[in-house]
Design a protein around this motif. Sequence first.
Motif, PDB file in Angstrom:
ATOM      1  N   ILE A 130       0.826  -1.201   0.000  1.00  0.00           N
ATOM      2  CA  ILE A 130       0.000   0.000   0.000  1.00  0.00           C
ATOM      3  C   ILE A 130       0.868   1.263   0.000  1.00  0.00           C
ATOM      4  O   ILE A 130       1.974   1.270   0.533  1.00  0.00           O
ATOM      5  CB  ILE A 130      -0.961   0.034   1.205  1.00  0.00           C
ATOM      6  CG1 ILE A 130      -0.168   0.078   2.528  1.00  0.00           C
ATOM      7  CG2 ILE A 130      -1.924  -1.125   1.180  1.00  0.00           C
ATOM      8  CD1 ILE A 130      -1.025   0.412   3.732  1.00  0.00           C
ATOM      9  N   THR A 131       0.342   2.323  -0.608  1.00  0.00           N
ATOM     10  CA  THR A 131       1.044   3.598  -0.657  1.00  0.00           C
ATOM     11  C   THR A 131       0.412   4.585   0.325  1.00  0.00           C
ATOM     12  O   THR A 131      -0.673   4.346   0.860  1.00  0.00           O
ATOM     13  CB  THR A 131       0.977   4.208  -2.064  1.00  0.00           C
ATOM     14  OG1 THR A 131      -0.399   4.545  -2.340  1.00  0.00           O
ATOM     15  CG2 THR A 131       1.484   3.238  -3.120  1.00  0.00           C
ATOM     16  N   ALA A 132       1.091   5.711   0.506  1.00  0.00           N
ATOM     17  CA  ALA A 132       0.525   6.772   1.343  1.00  0.00           C
ATOM     18  C   ALA A 132      -0.770   7.294   0.732  1.00  0.00           C
ATOM     19  O   ALA A 132      -1.710   7.651   1.448  1.00  0.00           O
ATOM     20  CB  ALA A 132       1.538   7.897   1.502  1.00  0.00           C
ATOM     21  N   ALA A 133      -0.824   7.328  -0.603  1.00  0.00           N
ATOM     22  CA  ALA A 133      -2.045   7.777  -1.285  1.00  0.00           C
ATOM     23  C   ALA A 133      -3.221   6.857  -0.961  1.00  0.00           C
ATOM     24  O   ALA A 133      -4.356   7.325  -0.792  1.00  0.00           O
ATOM     25  CB  ALA A 133      -1.820   7.828  -2.796  1.00  0.00           C
ATOM     26  N   ASP A 134      -2.956   5.551  -0.869  1.00  0.00           N
ATOM     27  CA  ASP A 134      -4.015   4.601  -0.515  1.00  0.00           C
ATOM     28  C   ASP A 134      -4.604   4.946   0.857  1.00  0.00           C
ATOM     29  O   ASP A 134      -5.827   4.922   1.046  1.00  0.00           O
ATOM     30  CB  ASP A 134      -3.475   3.166  -0.489  1.00  0.00           C
ATOM     31  CG  ASP A 134      -3.089   2.667  -1.872  1.00  0.00           C
ATOM     32  OD1 ASP A 134      -3.731   3.083  -2.850  1.00  0.00           O
ATOM     33  OD2 ASP A 134      -2.136   1.867  -1.967  1.00  0.00           O
ATOM     34  N   LEU A 135      -3.733   5.256   1.803  1.00  0.00           N
ATOM     35  CA  LEU A 135      -4.201   5.579   3.148  1.00  0.00           C
ATOM     36  C   LEU A 135      -4.958   6.902   3.162  1.00  0.00           C
ATOM     37  O   LEU A 135      -6.061   6.998   3.719  1.00  0.00           O
ATOM     38  CB  LEU A 135      -3.008   5.654   4.114  1.00  0.00           C
ATOM     39  CG  LEU A 135      -2.181   4.385   4.297  1.00  0.00           C
ATOM     40  CD1 LEU A 135      -1.100   4.617   5.349  1.00  0.00           C
ATOM     41  CD2 LEU A 135      -3.039   3.196   4.694  1.00  0.00           C
ATOM     42  N   VAL A 136      -4.379   7.908   2.554  1.00  0.00           N
ATOM     43  CA  VAL A 136      -4.973   9.251   2.576  1.00  0.00           C
ATOM     44  C   VAL A 136      -6.348   9.280   1.904  1.00  0.00           C
ATOM     45  O   VAL A 136      -7.248   9.991   2.356  1.00  0.00           O
ATOM     46  CB  VAL A 136      -4.017  10.254   1.891  1.00  0.00           C
ATOM     47  CG1 VAL A 136      -4.712  11.566   1.585  1.00  0.00           C
ATOM     48  CG2 VAL A 136      -2.806  10.495   2.781  1.00  0.00           C
ATOM     49  N   ASN A 137      -6.504   8.498   0.860  1.00  0.00           N
ATOM     50  CA  ASN A 137      -7.754   8.550   0.092  1.00  0.00           C
ATOM     51  C   ASN A 137      -8.819   7.537   0.523  1.00  0.00           C
ATOM     52  O   ASN A 137      -9.966   7.640   0.082  1.00  0.00           O
ATOM     53  CB  ASN A 137      -7.458   8.362  -1.395  1.00  0.00           C
ATOM     54  CG  ASN A 137      -6.764   9.579  -1.988  1.00  0.00           C
ATOM     55  OD1 ASN A 137      -7.350  10.644  -2.098  1.00  0.00           O
ATOM     56  ND2 ASN A 137      -5.493   9.410  -2.356  1.00  0.00           N
ATOM     57  N   ASN A 138      -8.447   6.595   1.378  1.00  0.00           N
ATOM     58  CA  ASN A 138      -9.402   5.536   1.707  1.00  0.00           C
ATOM     59  C   ASN A 138      -9.726   5.384   3.190  1.00  0.00           C
ATOM     60  O   ASN A 138     -10.785   4.832   3.532  1.00  0.00           O
ATOM     61  CB  ASN A 138      -8.892   4.192   1.176  1.00  0.00           C
ATOM     62  CG  ASN A 138      -8.854   4.160  -0.339  1.00  0.00           C
ATOM     63  OD1 ASN A 138      -9.883   4.291  -1.000  1.00  0.00           O
ATOM     64  ND2 ASN A 138      -7.669   3.990  -0.910  1.00  0.00           N
ATOM     65  N   LEU A 139      -8.862   5.850   4.069  1.00  0.00           N
ATOM     66  CA  LEU A 139      -9.132   5.706   5.493  1.00  0.00           C
ATOM     67  C   LEU A 139     -10.150   6.743   5.958  1.00  0.00           C
ATOM     68  O   LEU A 139     -10.259   7.827   5.394  1.00  0.00           O
ATOM     69  CB  LEU A 139      -7.842   5.849   6.307  1.00  0.00           C
ATOM     70  CG  LEU A 139      -6.774   4.774   6.101  1.00  0.00           C
ATOM     71  CD1 LEU A 139      -5.608   5.013   7.048  1.00  0.00           C
ATOM     72  CD2 LEU A 139      -7.334   3.369   6.300  1.00  0.00           C
ATOM     73  N   SER A 140     -10.873   6.412   7.002  1.00  0.00           N
ATOM     74  CA  SER A 140     -11.835   7.341   7.587  1.00  0.00           C
ATOM     75  C   SER A 140     -11.095   8.442   8.339  1.00  0.00           C
ATOM     76  O   SER A 140      -9.885   8.326   8.618  1.00  0.00           O
ATOM     77  CB  SER A 140     -12.765   6.604   8.546  1.00  0.00           C
ATOM     78  OG  SER A 140     -12.026   6.134   9.668  1.00  0.00           O
ATOM     79  N   ALA A 141     -11.808   9.480   8.700  1.00  0.00           N
ATOM     80  CA  ALA A 141     -11.204  10.579   9.458  1.00  0.00           C
ATOM     81  C   ALA A 141     -10.637  10.078  10.787  1.00  0.00           C
ATOM     82  O   ALA A 141      -9.551  10.491  11.209  1.00  0.00           O
ATOM     83  CB  ALA A 141     -12.227  11.679   9.696  1.00  0.00           C
ATOM     84  N   SER A 142     -11.350   9.181  11.433  1.00  0.00           N
ATOM     85  CA  SER A 142     -10.881   8.666  12.726  1.00  0.00           C
ATOM     86  C   SER A 142      -9.622   7.815  12.564  1.00  0.00           C
ATOM     87  O   SER A 142      -8.733   7.840  13.417  1.00  0.00           O
ATOM     88  CB  SER A 142     -11.983   7.855  13.422  1.00  0.00           C
ATOM     89  OG  SER A 142     -12.348   6.724  12.652  1.00  0.00           O
ATOM     90  N   GLU A 143      -9.544   7.068  11.467  1.00  0.00           N
ATOM     91  CA  GLU A 143      -8.352   6.248  11.216  1.00  0.00           C
ATOM     92  C   GLU A 143      -7.150   7.116  10.885  1.00  0.00           C
ATOM     93  O   GLU A 143      -6.033   6.844  11.333  1.00  0.00           O
ATOM     94  CB  GLU A 143      -8.633   5.257  10.075  1.00  0.00           C
ATOM     95  CG  GLU A 143      -9.588   4.141  10.470  1.00  0.00           C
ATOM     96  CD  GLU A 143     -10.046   3.313   9.278  1.00  0.00           C
ATOM     97  OE1 GLU A 143     -10.210   2.085   9.441  1.00  0.00           O
ATOM     98  OE2 GLU A 143     -10.248   3.890   8.175  1.00  0.00           O
ATOM     99  N   LEU A 144      -7.370   8.162  10.104  1.00  0.00           N
ATOM    100  CA  LEU A 144      -6.280   9.097   9.799  1.00  0.00           C
ATOM    101  C   LEU A 144      -5.835   9.822  11.066  1.00  0.00           C
ATOM    102  O   LEU A 144      -4.630   9.999  11.307  1.00  0.00           O
ATOM    103  CB  LEU A 144      -6.719  10.105   8.741  1.00  0.00           C
ATOM    104  CG  LEU A 144      -6.868   9.567   7.321  1.00  0.00           C
ATOM    105  CD1 LEU A 144      -7.511  10.607   6.419  1.00  0.00           C
ATOM    106  CD2 LEU A 144      -5.501   9.154   6.748  1.00  0.00           C
ATOM    107  N   TYR A 145      -6.797  10.230  11.874  1.00  0.00           N
ATOM    108  CA  TYR A 145      -6.480  10.872  13.156  1.00  0.00           C
ATOM    109  C   TYR A 145      -5.579   9.965  13.995  1.00  0.00           C
ATOM    110  O   TYR A 145      -4.585  10.415  14.573  1.00  0.00           O
ATOM    111  CB  TYR A 145      -7.762  11.174  13.928  1.00  0.00           C
ATOM    112  CG  TYR A 145      -7.523  11.494  15.392  1.00  0.00           C
ATOM    113  CD1 TYR A 145      -7.140  12.771  15.789  1.00  0.00           C
ATOM    114  CD2 TYR A 145      -7.668  10.494  16.364  1.00  0.00           C
ATOM    115  CE1 TYR A 145      -6.896  13.048  17.134  1.00  0.00           C
ATOM    116  CE2 TYR A 145      -7.432  10.773  17.705  1.00  0.00           C
ATOM    117  CZ  TYR A 145      -7.050  12.050  18.086  1.00  0.00           C
ATOM    118  OH  TYR A 145      -6.799  12.316  19.408  1.00  0.00           O
TER     119      TYR A 145
END
Length: 306
Positions: A130-145
């Motif tokens: 997985i890339t950083a783009a995958d995380l930024v574009n697919n994780l929820s706000a709480s997961e990114l937090y």
Amino acid sequence: MEFKHISVLLNETISSLDIKPDGIYIDGTAGGAGHSLHIAKKLKNGLLIALDRDPDAIKVATERLEGYPAKVIKSNFSDADLVLKELRIEKVNGILLDLGVSSYQLDTAERGFSYHKDAPLDMRMSKSGITAADLVNNLSASELYDIFKRYGEEKFASKIANRIVTVRQKGEIKTTLELAEIIASAVPAAARRDGHPARKCFQALRIAVNGELDALANALDKCFELLDKDGVLAIITFHSLEDRMVKAKFKEYTTGCTCPPDFPVCVCGKTPRGRLLTKKPIEPSNEELNENPRSRSAKLRVIIKN
């Protein structure tokens, strides 16, 4: 781009490893072979096992270590035990882990580690998964937090996570500068003067993408067990999350009796399994800091197995 990397705490690390000409050593983060080459040059009948997960690093290390008593293997240092099993080696005399991201990875824009250069939002050390783009574009706000707070210790993690989710509704976030600008827009103006506003979030994403803290947690006990008597484990950390893990584990190794203080005699029978080379971590000299500002957060901790 040429693989350039200034080895941090080079002289201090090589000295700490106390390299024996016939010893076996692991450099678990070979990178551009900076530390590896200096280890290999001190060996005669010994062997250096240089590991890295980055295929670019493997290619460069193989070229630079040619002719020396070294084996270069593409592997995560958390799998060092499996590598040794494959080589039919039981114990080693020293292990070095130089954690963090290399200068080459930071300076090669297309790798997507830097918030100073525009590039695809990647950050994969192994160039796979997985890339950083995958995380930024697919994780929820709480997961990114959770990522920004846990791995970046970012004060404004909630605001940044919510801003990312809002912006990506208009279209996918694809590049490093695009993300850096979104982060900056979510941080109060006063806080932007305290270093680059994207620094902590980029660190957090890099750690998450590469599973860095999980790899370190899995590696510490393995690496210590792989050491022969009087073997040396030297670890260079670059941020407090890594350093706290290493410090705590080294304290565990150097702690003896754990009986309650009111026990008249020891009944647990525990004795220290290792001893620290220095009580406090070794840090870069002023001279090194002037030559390589990226070394400013580096800390070298060294433990010797009893």
